[in-house]
Write a protein that holds these residues in place. Sequence first.
Motif, mmCIF file in Angstrom:
data_model
loop_
_atom_site.group_PDB
_atom_site.id
_atom_site.type_symbol
_atom_site.label_atom_id
_atom_site.label_comp_id
_atom_site.label_asym_id
_atom_site.label_seq_id
_atom_site.Cartn_x
_atom_site.Cartn_y
_atom_site.Cartn_z
ATOM 1 N N VAL A 1 0.880 -1.094 0.041
ATOM 2 C CA VAL A 1 0.019 0.083 0.091
ATOM 3 C C VAL A 1 0.860 1.104 0.055
ATOM 4 O O VAL A 1 0.416 2.251 -0.749
ATOM 5 C CB VAL A 1 -0.979 -0.025 1.448
ATOM 6 N N ALA A 2 1.927 1.330 0.731
ATOM 7 C CA ALA A 2 2.902 2.405 0.843
ATOM 8 C C ALA A 2 3.586 2.634 -0.477
ATOM 9 O O ALA A 2 3.612 3.760 -0.725
ATOM 10 C CB ALA A 2 3.893 2.119 1.979
ATOM 11 N N SER A 3 3.843 1.657 -1.141
ATOM 12 C CA SER A 3 4.491 1.739 -2.247
ATOM 13 C C SER A 3 3.596 2.260 -3.567
ATOM 14 O O SER A 3 4.149 2.780 -4.538
ATOM 15 C CB SER A 3 5.252 0.477 -2.881
ATOM 16 N N ALA A 4 2.316 2.203 -3.341
ATOM 17 C CA ALA A 4 1.325 2.881 -4.211
ATOM 18 C C ALA A 4 1.171 4.360 -4.079
ATOM 19 O O ALA A 4 0.158 4.849 -4.432
ATOM 20 C CB ALA A 4 0.228 2.042 -3.966
ATOM 21 N N HIS A 5 1.943 4.860 -3.081
ATOM 22 C CA HIS A 5 2.027 6.320 -2.953
ATOM 23 C C HIS A 5 0.682 6.892 -2.212
ATOM 24 O O HIS A 5 0.216 8.049 -2.670
ATOM 25 C CB HIS A 5 2.384 7.107 -4.235
ATOM 26 N N THR A 6 0.249 6.097 -1.369
ATOM 27 C CA THR A 6 -0.982 6.510 -0.671
ATOM 28 C C THR A 6 -0.521 7.375 0.504
ATOM 29 O O THR A 6 0.697 7.202 0.982
ATOM 30 C CB THR A 6 -1.837 5.341 -0.242
ATOM 31 N N THR A 7 -1.602 7.868 1.416
ATOM 32 C CA THR A 7 -0.980 8.448 2.401
ATOM 33 C C THR A 7 -0.858 7.528 3.635
ATOM 34 O O THR A 7 -1.073 6.230 3.674
ATOM 35 C CB THR A 7 -2.375 9.592 2.907
ATOM 36 N N HIS A 8 -0.221 8.202 4.782
ATOM 37 C CA HIS A 8 0.202 7.262 6.016
ATOM 38 C C HIS A 8 -1.034 6.903 6.665
ATOM 39 O O HIS A 8 -0.800 5.751 7.017
ATOM 40 C CB HIS A 8 1.024 8.304 6.738
ATOM 41 N N VAL A 9 -2.049 7.468 6.762
ATOM 42 C CA VAL A 9 -3.224 7.006 7.520
ATOM 43 C C VAL A 9 -3.819 6.055 6.718
ATOM 44 O O VAL A 9 -4.318 5.058 7.427
ATOM 45 C CB VAL A 9 -4.177 8.277 7.942
ATOM 46 N N ASN A 10 -3.877 6.005 5.484
ATOM 47 C CA ASN A 10 -4.523 4.974 4.863
ATOM 48 C C ASN A 10 -3.480 3.589 4.704
ATOM 49 O O ASN A 10 -4.033 2.485 4.849
ATOM 50 C CB ASN A 10 -4.658 5.292 3.186
ATOM 51 N N ALA B 1 8.495 9.552 4.967
ATOM 52 C CA ALA B 1 9.680 9.266 3.936
ATOM 53 C C ALA B 1 10.446 8.085 4.078
ATOM 54 O O ALA B 1 11.124 7.630 3.321
ATOM 55 C CB ALA B 1 10.533 10.642 4.121
ATOM 56 N N ALA B 2 10.551 7.505 5.390
ATOM 57 C CA ALA B 2 11.446 6.333 5.675
ATOM 58 C C ALA B 2 10.499 5.020 5.935
ATOM 59 O O ALA B 2 10.855 4.023 6.495
ATOM 60 C CB ALA B 2 12.248 6.694 6.981
ATOM 61 N N LEU B 3 9.093 5.261 5.825
ATOM 62 C CA LEU B 3 8.213 4.172 6.055
ATOM 63 C C LEU B 3 8.685 2.865 5.395
ATOM 64 O O LEU B 3 8.652 1.938 5.985
ATOM 65 C CB LEU B 3 6.765 4.453 5.984
ATOM 66 N N ILE B 4 8.707 2.767 4.298
ATOM 67 C CA ILE B 4 9.040 1.551 3.316
ATOM 68 C C ILE B 4 10.199 0.873 3.648
ATOM 69 O O ILE B 4 10.475 -0.216 4.134
ATOM 70 C CB ILE B 4 9.082 1.815 1.889
ATOM 71 N N SER B 5 11.465 1.659 3.972
ATOM 72 C CA SER B 5 12.816 1.172 4.251
ATOM 73 C C SER B 5 12.619 0.648 5.817
ATOM 74 O O SER B 5 13.151 -0.483 5.946
ATOM 75 C CB SER B 5 13.951 2.130 4.193
#
Length: 231
Positions: free
Chosen positions: A38-47, A173-177
């Motif tokens: 979901v994060a890689s799809a460039h959605t919001t942090h809340v989503n 900004a660092a969520l995925i890693s």
Amino acid sequence: MTARSKQQHRIGRIGWLRAAVLGANDGILSTGSLVLGVASAHTTHVNVLVAGVAGLVAGSMSMAAGEYVSVHSQADTEQADLKQERAELKADDKGEHKELADIYVARGLDAALAKQVAQQLMAHDALGAHARDELGLSKSLTARPLQAALASAASFGVGGAMPLVVTALAPQAALISLVFGTSLLFLALLGGLAARVGGASITVGAIRVTFWGALAMAVTAGVGALFGTVA
């Protein structure tokens, strides 16, 4: 009672260990992969966080239901075999004595001793002797559906909460890693712990779980990025 007689072998842990390890591993991997996708799809942090929570709840219920049905099927089969064995003992006691004695002969006893052992064991607990030595059933390996379901749901929840907490605390900004790295760390620790409890190689257990976890999360993140770019 001597110290040796108190020893407990690891095989007695196999029922709950399998369900707990499977649940925790699936919790970390499923929730971590979902968050990364979901994060890689460039959605919001809340989503991303909402998707992770939904995945954790759904996964816990799915693990519980699936494990309960699976283990209950095993328990039904065991009970059916015991029912059949009980009927055979009632219909042909002499034949069942010979059948049990033949099993012991095949394991290395001479015929006379095997016959004596079969007679004594069946005099003590005929059904138990046949369940153990003919069917391969024992108390330590008996299917326990409810225990397996609860262990799977709880362990999935605990495992899934780990990447979810990282998701909640990590900056966008660092969520995925951070989720990817910490999830791999959690998987490695879990694999090592499971191997340690089961008496296997800790290093091999950790590497095996980490490799497949990394592959699954990378593929999921790639799919998320693809759909995010298309959108």
